[in-house]
Structure formats: structure tokens, C-alpha cells
Design a protein around this motif. Structure first.
Motif, PDB file in Angstrom:
ATOM      1  N   THR A  49      -7.678  73.697  79.719  1.00  0.00           N
ATOM      2  CA  THR A  49      -7.196  72.358  80.048  1.00  0.00           C
ATOM      3  C   THR A  49      -5.685  72.258  79.953  1.00  0.00           C
ATOM      4  OG1 THR A  49      -9.260  71.419  79.235  1.00  0.00           O
ATOM      5  CG2 THR A  49      -7.409  69.913  79.528  1.00  0.00           C
ATOM      6  N   THR A  50      -5.096  72.713  78.840  1.00  0.00           N
ATOM      7  CA  THR A  50      -3.658  72.609  78.641  1.00  0.00           C
ATOM      8  C   THR A  50      -2.896  73.445  79.648  1.00  0.00           C
ATOM      9  OG1 THR A  50      -3.992  72.253  76.274  1.00  0.00           O
ATOM     10  CG2 THR A  50      -1.797  72.871  76.981  1.00  0.00           C
ATOM     11  N   GLU A  51      -3.326  74.680  79.870  1.00  0.00           N
ATOM     12  CA  GLU A  51      -2.644  75.552  80.804  1.00  0.00           C
ATOM     13  C   GLU A  51      -2.709  74.996  82.220  1.00  0.00           C
ATOM     14  OE1 GLU A  51      -0.898  78.550  79.897  1.00  0.00           O
ATOM     15  OE2 GLU A  51      -1.134  77.339  78.114  1.00  0.00           O
ATOM     16  N   LYS A  52      -3.836  74.401  82.579  1.00  0.00           N
ATOM     17  CA  LYS A  52      -3.965  73.850  83.926  1.00  0.00           C
ATOM     18  C   LYS A  52      -2.989  72.699  84.129  1.00  0.00           C
ATOM     19  CE  LYS A  52      -7.306  72.045  87.249  1.00  0.00           C
ATOM     20  NZ  LYS A  52      -8.716  71.701  87.509  1.00  0.00           N
ATOM     21  N   GLU A  53      -2.801  71.866  83.122  1.00  0.00           N
ATOM     22  CA  GLU A  53      -1.856  70.759  83.226  1.00  0.00           C
ATOM     23  C   GLU A  53      -0.443  71.280  83.446  1.00  0.00           C
ATOM     24  OE1 GLU A  53      -2.426  68.565  79.665  1.00  0.00           O
ATOM     25  OE2 GLU A  53      -4.307  67.640  80.331  1.00  0.00           O
ATOM     26  N   LYS A  54      -0.065  72.329  82.733  1.00  0.00           N
ATOM     27  CA  LYS A  54       1.260  72.924  82.924  1.00  0.00           C
ATOM     28  C   LYS A  54       1.391  73.484  84.328  1.00  0.00           C
ATOM     29  CE  LYS A  54       1.319  75.624  79.223  1.00  0.00           C
ATOM     30  NZ  LYS A  54       1.798  76.600  78.218  1.00  0.00           N
ATOM     31  N   PHE A  55       0.335  74.163  84.772  1.00  0.00           N
ATOM     32  CA  PHE A  55       0.339  74.756  86.105  1.00  0.00           C
ATOM     33  C   PHE A  55       0.545  73.691  87.173  1.00  0.00           C
ATOM     34  CE2 PHE A  55      -1.927  75.931  89.972  1.00  0.00           C
ATOM     35  CZ  PHE A  55      -1.377  77.171  90.251  1.00  0.00           C
ATOM     36  N   TYR A  81      18.567  84.241  87.833  1.00  0.00           N
ATOM     37  CA  TYR A  81      17.147  84.110  88.129  1.00  0.00           C
ATOM     38  C   TYR A  81      16.318  84.748  87.011  1.00  0.00           C
ATOM     39  CZ  TYR A  81      18.700  82.661  92.711  1.00  0.00           C
ATOM     40  OH  TYR A  81      19.306  81.980  93.728  1.00  0.00           O
ATOM     41  N   ARG A  82      15.212  84.098  86.663  1.00  0.00           N
ATOM     42  CA  ARG A  82      14.378  84.563  85.568  1.00  0.00           C
ATOM     43  C   ARG A  82      12.896  84.373  85.906  1.00  0.00           C
ATOM     44  NH1 ARG A  82      18.464  86.517  84.108  1.00  0.00           N
ATOM     45  NH2 ARG A  82      19.449  86.475  82.047  1.00  0.00           N
ATOM     46  N   THR A  83      12.052  85.141  85.208  1.00  0.00           N
ATOM     47  CA  THR A  83      10.604  85.005  85.282  1.00  0.00           C
ATOM     48  C   THR A  83      10.113  84.521  83.920  1.00  0.00           C
ATOM     49  OG1 THR A  83      10.374  86.763  86.926  1.00  0.00           O
ATOM     50  CG2 THR A  83       8.413  86.213  85.640  1.00  0.00           C
ATOM     51  N   PHE A  84       9.373  83.400  83.904  1.00  0.00           N
ATOM     52  CA  PHE A  84       8.889  82.813  82.655  1.00  0.00           C
ATOM     53  C   PHE A  84       7.361  82.866  82.618  1.00  0.00           C
ATOM     54  CE2 PHE A  84      12.859  80.711  83.768  1.00  0.00           C
ATOM     55  CZ  PHE A  84      13.590  80.827  82.590  1.00  0.00           C
ATOM     56  N   ARG A  85       6.835  83.370  81.533  1.00  0.00           N
ATOM     57  CA  ARG A  85       5.381  83.388  81.369  1.00  0.00           C
ATOM     58  C   ARG A  85       4.911  81.990  80.990  1.00  0.00           C
ATOM     59  NH1 ARG A  85       1.765  88.187  78.951  1.00  0.00           N
ATOM     60  NH2 ARG A  85      -0.194  87.072  78.658  1.00  0.00           N
ATOM     61  N   ILE A  86       3.958  81.443  81.747  1.00  0.00           N
ATOM     62  CA  ILE A  86       3.557  80.045  81.570  1.00  0.00           C
ATOM     63  C   ILE A  86       2.931  79.804  80.203  1.00  0.00           C
ATOM     64  CG2 ILE A  86       1.960  78.261  82.420  1.00  0.00           C
ATOM     65  CD1 ILE A  86       2.576  79.110  85.217  1.00  0.00           C
ATOM     66  N   SER A  87       2.240  80.789  79.646  1.00  0.00           N
ATOM     67  CA  SER A  87       1.625  80.595  78.326  1.00  0.00           C
ATOM     68  C   SER A  87       2.668  80.389  77.234  1.00  0.00           C
ATOM     69  CB  SER A  87       0.731  81.787  77.985  1.00  0.00           C
ATOM     70  OG  SER A  87       1.494  82.986  77.912  1.00  0.00           O
ATOM     71  N   ARG A  88       3.923  80.805  77.475  1.00  0.00           N
ATOM     72  CA  ARG A  88       4.992  80.623  76.500  1.00  0.00           C
ATOM     73  C   ARG A  88       5.788  79.337  76.741  1.00  0.00           C
ATOM     74  NH1 ARG A  88       7.743  86.594  76.615  1.00  0.00           N
ATOM     75  NH2 ARG A  88       5.961  87.813  75.897  1.00  0.00           N
ATOM     76  N   ILE A  89       5.472  78.632  77.807  1.00  0.00           N
ATOM     77  CA  ILE A  89       6.165  77.376  78.126  1.00  0.00           C
ATOM     78  C   ILE A  89       5.506  76.227  77.368  1.00  0.00           C
ATOM     79  CG2 ILE A  89       6.588  75.689  79.953  1.00  0.00           C
ATOM     80  CD1 ILE A  89       6.968  78.010  81.883  1.00  0.00           C
ATOM     81  N   LYS A  90       6.304  75.445  76.665  1.00  0.00           N
ATOM     82  CA  LYS A  90       5.787  74.296  75.917  1.00  0.00           C
ATOM     83  C   LYS A  90       6.574  73.045  76.322  1.00  0.00           C
ATOM     84  CE  LYS A  90       3.317  77.304  73.669  1.00  0.00           C
ATOM     85  NZ  LYS A  90       1.881  77.497  73.999  1.00  0.00           N
TER      86      LYS A  90
END
Length: 297
Positions: free
Chosen positions: A123-129, A182-191
Motif C-alpha cells: 500500500t505505502t509503496e504504491k502511493e509513492k509510485f 542526474y541521479r537514480t533513486f531507489r523508491i523503497s528508500r524515498i520517504k
């Protein structure tokens, strides 16, 4: 056959804006006279097709016709194109032609903004996505807290350009204003991601080659010895040139960011694999195994 050709002519005009009758005749393998009859049929049907004679002339549509008369909203168009891209990512047959046609109809050229995988989302990851997807489509800068590989947290301001699924994880790629690069960010580390309401102009063509291919993260070379019990995984998960057969298994080489995913992946082989290089990661895995054993004492 003629109805199909009439639709195809419209798609060509939407894509190229102006073509000659000779070009259309060669494309559809009919005579120039037949093409002019088709143009007359389109005009009678209410399609604003115009012909210009002389040098620089040709056949064209009235500017903005499709957009002004489209029955689909911009959001609905995005959903249709995203669905087709999902099928293309799964190598579903005959989607490339349909995607090309609808991209022309919707006047959307930049359809490479996402690479799709059908993995489940929490649920949380989908909202970020979904928030990041909105930012990419609207070209709106986002701000979020990000935990780097060193565990430090920092607030970032990013112009997101693409979502990427790679190495069993989702990432967002874009221009980081904090770093000026330019950077690549892993979504699981985004808060705590937030839309800023600030638009930007950069497009997909601005992504450097190394990050466009999914790079932009520091990777470490890892050499493993994997037992023959895991033969199916070796050939499923590693490139052929990185596999060396031995008497009792395989020596394989991989490159990946050193993070929790990598540790978990190495541990997933259980007793059938060991880290040969680097020694640092070998010690990390040994420490994790000791901690796991302690949980069962």
C-alpha cells in the motif's frame, strides 16, 4: 481493405504532418489516383484534409483537429498508452503498431517514460509510485527524504524524468538539484515525497547515456561460488559470459549496488553459495548468519 487504408492515411498525416500523394501511393502499393480518391472520401466524411500543389506542397490535416475533437481526456490518453507499454514490456504480440498509432492520434511522442513490471506493490509503496508517476507525467519537481547507501538521510529536490524497474526494485531517475546532476533513486528508500507545484522543462532526451541504461548508482563486483544444486538459478539469473563451470558447481560474477537487497539476495542461496570476493561482503554475510542463528537459540 479501403477502410483500413483510410485510417492508415490519417495516422500517417498525424505523425508526419505533410506527405505527398506519391509517398502514400508507394506506402500502400496503390496508384496516385487511388490516393486522391481516398482523400476525397476523407473530406466527404468530415476529415479536414487539404492538398497543396507545387514545390513544398503535399497532403496535410488541419492543425489541431484531433486534439480539439478528441473524446478522451489527457489523463485517459496517458492510461491507455501506459497499458500498451505494459503489454510491450511483457512482449505481448502486436502492441508496438497500436502504440505507435495511438501515440500519433494523441500527439504524444515521449512514450518511453516508464519500464513496466507486474510485481505486486504494498500500500505505502504504491502511493509513492503513483505520486512519482504524476510528477513524471506533469513534469513537476518533487521533494523527499532519501536514505543513501551510507544510511544518512537527506532532503532532496528532484526533477523526475522516468520510473524504472531494475534488479527486482523500482527506481526514479531524474535531475537532482541538490547535487546539480542526474541521479537514480531507489523508491523503497524515498520517504515523505511531496509535489512542489513547480514545473520543469527537461525531457527524456536530457538523461545521460549511463543513467538512461539504468546506471547512476555505485556498483560493486561480487564473485560467488554456487553449488550445482542451484544450476537452474545460475542460468536463470546470470549472464552466460559471467558463468564459469567448476567440478562441483559454478563461479559467477555480478555487479550490483551494495545494499540490503544485495545481502538478502546472497542469503537467498542458503548453504549452496558462498562469497569469494570481496572479503568485506563475505564478512557481512557471515555476520548476518550469526545474527540469524541467534534468533533461534
Amino acid at each position: 481493405m479501403r477502410n483500413n487504408r483510410l485510417f492508415e492515411i490519417i495516422y500517417v498525416l498525424l505523425d508526419k504532418r505533410k506527405v505527398t500523394a506519391k509517398e502514400l501511393a508507394e506506402r500502400f502499393e496503390v496508384s496516385v489516383r487511388t490516393i486522391y480518391r481516398d482523400i476525397d472520401a476523407l473530406s466527404l466524411a468530415g476529415i479536414p484534409v487539404y492538398t497543396e500543389k507545387g514545390k513544398g506542397g503535399g497532403i496535410s490535416l488541419m492543425e489541431g483537429f484531433i486534439l480539439q475533437n478528441s473524446l478522451l481526456s489527457g489523463e485517459e490518453q496517458d492510461r491507455i498508452l501506459m497499458g500498451l507499454q505494459s503489454l510491450r514490456a511483457a512482449q505481448y504480440p502486436e502492441t508496438e503498431e497500436v502504440l505507435s498509432k495511438l501515440s500519433a492520434v494523441f500527439q504524444q511522442k515521449d512514450t518511453g517514460w516508464i519500464e513496466v513490471d507486474f510485481s505486486a506493490w504494498g500500500t505505502t509503496e504504491k502511493e509513492k509510485f503513483l505520486l512519482l508517476k504524476e510528477a513524471v507525467l506533469k513534469k513537476e519537481a518533487v521533494t523527499f527524504n532519501y536514505f543513501g547507501a551510507n544510511g544518512k538521510q537527506e532532503r532532496r529536490l528532484v526533477e523526475p524524468l522516468r520510473l524504472l524497474y531494475k534488479s527486482r526494485a523500482w527506481y526514479v531517475q531524474g535531475f537532482c538539484r541538490n547535487r546539480g546532476d542526474y541521479r537514480t533513486f531507489r523508491i523503497s528508500r524515498i520517504k515523505m515525497p511531496e509535489l512542489t507545484g513547480e514545473s520543469f522543462q527537461r525531457g527524456m532526451d536530457a538523461l545521460p547515456r549511463e543513467i538512461e541504461k539504468g546506471g547512476g548508482q555505485e556498483c560493486v563486483k561480487v564473485i560467488l561460488h554456487i553449488g550445482s544444486q542451484m544450476t537452474y538459478r545460475v542460468y536463470d539469473e546470470f549472464e552466460e559470459q559471467s558463468i564459469q563451470k567448476t567440478e562441483n558447481g559454478f563461479v559467477v560474477e555480478m555487479n550490483a549496488p551494495e545494499d540490503e537487497w544485495l545481502y538478502g539476495y546472497l542469503l537467498s542461496f542458503g548453504p549452496f553459495a558462498s562469497v569469494v570476493y570481496p572479503e568485506r561482503i563475505r564478512k557481512v554475510i557471515a555476520g548476518r548468519l550469526q545474527e540469524m542463528l541467534g534468533n533461534y537459540n
